[in-house]
Scaffold this motif. Structure first.
Motif, short mmCIF file in Angstrom:
data_model
loop_
_atom_site.label_atom_id
_atom_site.label_comp_id
_atom_site.label_asym_id
_atom_site.label_seq_id
_atom_site.Cartn_x
_atom_site.Cartn_y
_atom_site.Cartn_z
N ALA A 157 58.85 1.93 -22.03
CA ALA A 157 59.76 0.90 -21.53
C ALA A 157 61.15 1.48 -21.28
O ALA A 157 61.80 1.17 -20.27
CB ALA A 157 59.83 -0.25 -22.52
N ALA A 158 61.61 2.34 -22.19
CA ALA A 158 62.93 2.97 -22.03
C ALA A 158 62.95 3.88 -20.81
O ALA A 158 63.92 3.91 -20.05
CB ALA A 158 63.29 3.75 -23.30
N GLY A 166 62.92 -1.05 -14.45
CA GLY A 166 62.96 -1.96 -15.60
C GLY A 166 62.28 -3.29 -15.36
O GLY A 166 61.98 -4.01 -16.31
N ALA A 167 62.02 -3.64 -14.10
CA ALA A 167 61.35 -4.91 -13.78
C ALA A 167 59.84 -4.82 -13.92
O ALA A 167 59.13 -5.80 -13.70
CB ALA A 167 61.72 -5.36 -12.37
N SER A 168 59.33 -3.66 -14.28
CA SER A 168 57.88 -3.47 -14.41
C SER A 168 57.30 -4.33 -15.53
O SER A 168 57.98 -4.63 -16.51
CB SER A 168 57.57 -2.00 -14.69
N THR A 169 56.03 -4.71 -15.38
CA THR A 169 55.31 -5.46 -16.39
C THR A 169 54.41 -4.52 -17.18
O THR A 169 53.65 -3.74 -16.60
CB THR A 169 54.45 -6.56 -15.75
N ILE A 170 54.50 -4.60 -18.52
CA ILE A 170 53.70 -3.73 -19.39
C ILE A 170 52.78 -4.60 -20.24
O ILE A 170 53.24 -5.38 -21.08
CB ILE A 170 54.59 -2.88 -20.31
N GLU A 171 51.47 -4.49 -19.99
CA GLU A 171 50.49 -5.19 -20.81
C GLU A 171 49.95 -4.24 -21.87
O GLU A 171 49.57 -3.10 -21.57
CB GLU A 171 49.33 -5.69 -19.95
N VAL A 200 54.18 -1.43 -11.75
CA VAL A 200 55.51 -0.88 -11.55
C VAL A 200 56.30 -1.71 -10.54
O VAL A 200 55.80 -2.03 -9.46
CB VAL A 200 55.42 0.58 -11.07
N ALA A 201 57.53 -2.05 -10.91
CA ALA A 201 58.42 -2.80 -10.03
C ALA A 201 59.84 -2.30 -10.23
O ALA A 201 60.25 -1.99 -11.34
CB ALA A 201 58.34 -4.30 -10.32
N GLY A 202 60.59 -2.21 -9.14
CA GLY A 202 61.97 -1.75 -9.23
C GLY A 202 62.35 -0.95 -8.00
O GLY A 202 61.56 -0.80 -7.06
#
Length: 295
Positions: A157-158, A166-171, A200-202
Motif C-alpha cells: 500500500a505504501a 494510491g487510488a488502487s483497490t487491494i483485496e 491498479v488506479a492512479g
C-alpha cells in the motif's frame, strides 16, 4: 545424492488429497513437509516424517540422509508456484523430481475475483523486494500478489501511494481453500497466509515502452548524466532478470531518457555485453548503461 528421487504432492489448505495423491503419501517411506502440512495428514505406521530444515540452505545435507528411500514431500497447492517444488528441481534436476499439483492459491484467487489468467498478472513477493511490483504498475492492471507475510499488504500500500497509484483497490484473500478462508478490502485484518488482488488506479508514471517524458527521470540537465527514475529505488530500476549483471544495452540515444527507456522493455528484451564484458558507466550515443537506467 545420485540415487535420490522425490515426489512432491500438492495439498489443499483443508488437507484434501485426491485418491492418487493420497496413495503416494501413504506408500512413502519418508514424508517431508512443513509442520502445518504434516499435521494435516493422518499418521502411517512405520513412516518417517520430518519437517523442512531451517535454514533451507542446509536442504542438500538434509535430503542426503534419506538417499535411496521412497520420499514424498508435501507442498501447498501447486508446488511450482513459489513453492518447495521449484527449489527441489533446481537442487536435484527435473529428472529427479516428480510433481503432483493440487489447485494453487493463484487459481483460487482468480476464481474468487472472477479474473481470467489472460487479464491478470502474477507477481511473487515471497523472499523478494516489494519494489519488484513497480514493473507492473499501470492504471487498469489487475495484479495477483503472493505475499511474504502479514506485513506485505502495508508495504505494498505504501509503495502504491508513493508511486502515484494510491487510488488502487487491494483485496486480501486469506487462507484460500481452507475452513478459515477470508476476504477483505485493505486496510483490514490480514492472516499470515494470503494472496493480494490489486486493481491498479492512479496517474503515476508507468509504461512498458519507451516514451516516458524527461521529467520522469532524475538528471542534472546533461544528456549523458541520467541517474535514476524519480522515486524508484535501485532494485526496481531494470527488468528483474537472473543474470544481467555486467551487461549493457546498445540503443541509439539522443538524450538520457531516450537511451534509458528501452532498457525497461518487457521480455523478450535481451541484454548485450559491451566488447570489454563490462557495463558502460554512463549513457552515451549508441550505448545506454544498464546500471543507471530504466526501472
Amino acid at each position: 545424492m545420485g540415487g535420490l528421487r522425490i515426489t512432491v504432492v500438492g495439498i489443499g489448505a483443508d488437507g484434501h488429497l485426491p485418491p492418487a495423491a493420497r496413495g503416494l503419501v501413504e506408500d512413502a517411506e519418508v514424508l517431508l513437509g512443513g509442520e502445518r502440512h504434516l499435521a494435516l495428514v493422518p499418521a502411517v505406521a512405520g513412516q518417517v516424517r520430518a519437517a523442512w530444515p531451517r535454514p533451507l540452505s542446509s536442504l542438500a545435507t538434509f535430503l542426503g540422509e534419506y538417499d535411496g528411500r521412497r520420499i514424498v514431500a508435501l507442498a501447498s497447492g501447486d508446488p511450482l508456484v513459489s513453492g518447495i517444488g521449484s527449489t527441489l528441481v533446481r537442487l536435484l534436476g527435473p529428472d529427479a523430481v516428480t510433481v503432483v499439483p493440487a489447485v494453487s492459491s493463484v487459481a483460487l484467487a482468480r476464481a474468487r475475483m472472477g479474473w481470467s489468467a489472460e487479464e491478470s498478472t502474477l507477481v511473487s513477493l515471497v523472499g523478494r523486494d516489494v519494489a519488484a511490483l513497480r514493473r507492473e504498475l499501470v492504471a487498469g492492471a489487475r495484479l495477483l500478489v503472493l505475499s511474504s507475510d502479514e506485513h506485505t499488504p502495508a508495504t505494498v500500500a505504501a509503495l502504491l501511494s508513493g508511486a502515484g497509484f494510491g487510488a488502487s483497490t487491494i483485496e486480501v484473500l486469506g487462507d484460500l481453500g481452507g475452513p478459515e478462508e477470508s476476504r477483505g478490502t485493505y486496510p483490514c485484518p490480514v492472516p499470515r497466509l494470503h494472496v493480494l488482488a490489486i486493481e491498479v488506479a492512479g496517474d503515476g508514471f508507468a509504461s512498458w515502452a519507451p516514451g516516458l517524458p524527461d521529467e520522469a527521470f532524475e538528471h542534472d540537465g546533461q544528456a549523458h548524466q541520467a541517474r535514476r527514475p524519480r522515486q524508484r529505488p535501485l532494485p526496481a530500476r531494470a527488468p528483474p532478470r537472473p543474470a544481467c549483471s555486467g551487461t549493457s544495452a546498445r540503443v541509439p540515444a539522443r538524450s538520457a531518457s531516450s537511451g534509458c527507456a528501452p532498457t525497461r522493455a518487457p521480455p523478450p528484451w535481451r541484454w548485450r555485453r559491451t566488447p570489454s564484458g563490462r557495463s558502460a558507466s554512463r549513457a552515451t550515443p549508441g550505448r545506454s548503461a544498464y546500471r543507471g537506467c530504466g526501472w
